[in-house]
Design a protein around this motif. Structure first.
Motif: not given
Length: 289
Positions: A10-33
């Motif tokens: 749940e934490v990763l899913r929400e983080a990846a969503r926020r990063l994608a909205e910000g235009g980050v190219a690799s939201p899932e990877y960055d969220a996990a890192e």
């Protein structure tokens, strides 16, 4: 935010969503890192973690918010992986890119060849060393090489000092045009990741680089090749006959960067090399006898 532990998924899913909205190219990877960084583990070991406690979740929330504004991932974690080494990075130094690992690998192979051919320790110069990524990789993978590195930006130089402190690399603060005159005519390999972005391309550069990397590491005149021309002249001064030079460039400069070396008539075997995505990435040439 709840004061109860939250499932990692749940934490990763929400983080990846926020990063994608910000235009980050690799939201899932960055969220996990970022989560691995906060939890003191690795991305590969995150599946072994079930829940995130409130305190680290709060720290993670803050880092994700900063990343969503396009602050570089490596500035948030404080490190950048490069080939087989981990570098300390942060504000004031260019964050090394994966594409540059190919150029470093090329320099490592040329240094090894030089050592085998001469039976002596190969001499390598890394111009515009930045964080020290290429110099440190060469020192790590060719331990008998005598590696010299130079950096013009005082802030970047401090990062290079930290990354090269235990490597034996000879690090200097200064302009590559005047670097290491005592080595003139004796160097086996000159390698460089110079600034190469044309001034007119400002708006097209990713915010992570444009807003956070030092300007000295990015811009290089109207055509992006001012530093390449200086590099060509410096390499011709430093190298022994048949010595190699390799330099990274933008993917649209495959022909123009190569032409910088062809135009002088000092080089043989001038050839451009592609990266793993098939894009022109670095030029290599050999000093004529």
């Amino acid at each position: 935010m709840t004061d109860q532990p939250t499932p990692v998924r749940e934490v990763l899913r929400e983080a990846a969503r926020r990063l994608a909205e910000g235009g980050v190219a690799s939201p899932e990877y960055d969220a996990a890192e970022l989560l691995a960084h906060v939890l003191g583990t690795t991305r590969a070991r995150l599946p072994l973690v079930d829940e995130v406690e409130p305190a680290p979740r709060e720290r993670y929330h803050d880092l994700v918010a900063r990343r969503a504004t396009r602050e570089p991932l490596q500035h948030l974690t404080g490190t950048a992986a490069f080939r087989h080494v981990e570098l300390l990075v942060g504000p004031g130094v260019f964050v090394p890119r994966p594409e540059t690992e190919l150029l470093a690998g090329w320099a490592i192979e040329r240094a090894r060849e030089a050592g085998r051919a001469t039976g002596q320790r190969p001499v390598v110069v890394d111009l515009c060393t930045g964080s020290g990524a290429i110099a440190r990789s060469i020192a790590d993978e060719v331990p008998d090489a005598r590696v010299h590195a130079v950096e013009l930006d005082p802030s970047a130089f401090l990062w290079a000092e930290r990354n090269l402190a235990t490597t034996g690399v000879d690090l200097a603060l200064g302009d590559m045009a005047e670097a290491f005159p005592r080595l003139d005519g004796t160097v086996d390999v000159v390698v460089c990741n110079p600034p190469y972005i044309p001034l007119e391309a400002f708006e097209s550069v990713a915010p992570e680089a444009r807003d956070h990397d030092p300007t000295l590491a990015l811009w290089s005149g109207e055509d992006g090749l001012d530093a390449m021309r200086v590099l060509e002249a410096t390499a011709a001064r430093l190298l022994r006959p048949d010595g190699w030079v390799g330099a990274e460039h933008a993917d649209v400069q495959g022909e123009s960067a190569t032409q910088v070396f062809l135009d002088t008539g000092r080089w043989v075997g001038v050839r451009d090399h592609e990266d793993l995505a098939g894009r022109p990435r670095y030029v290599a040439a050999r000093l004529a006898r």
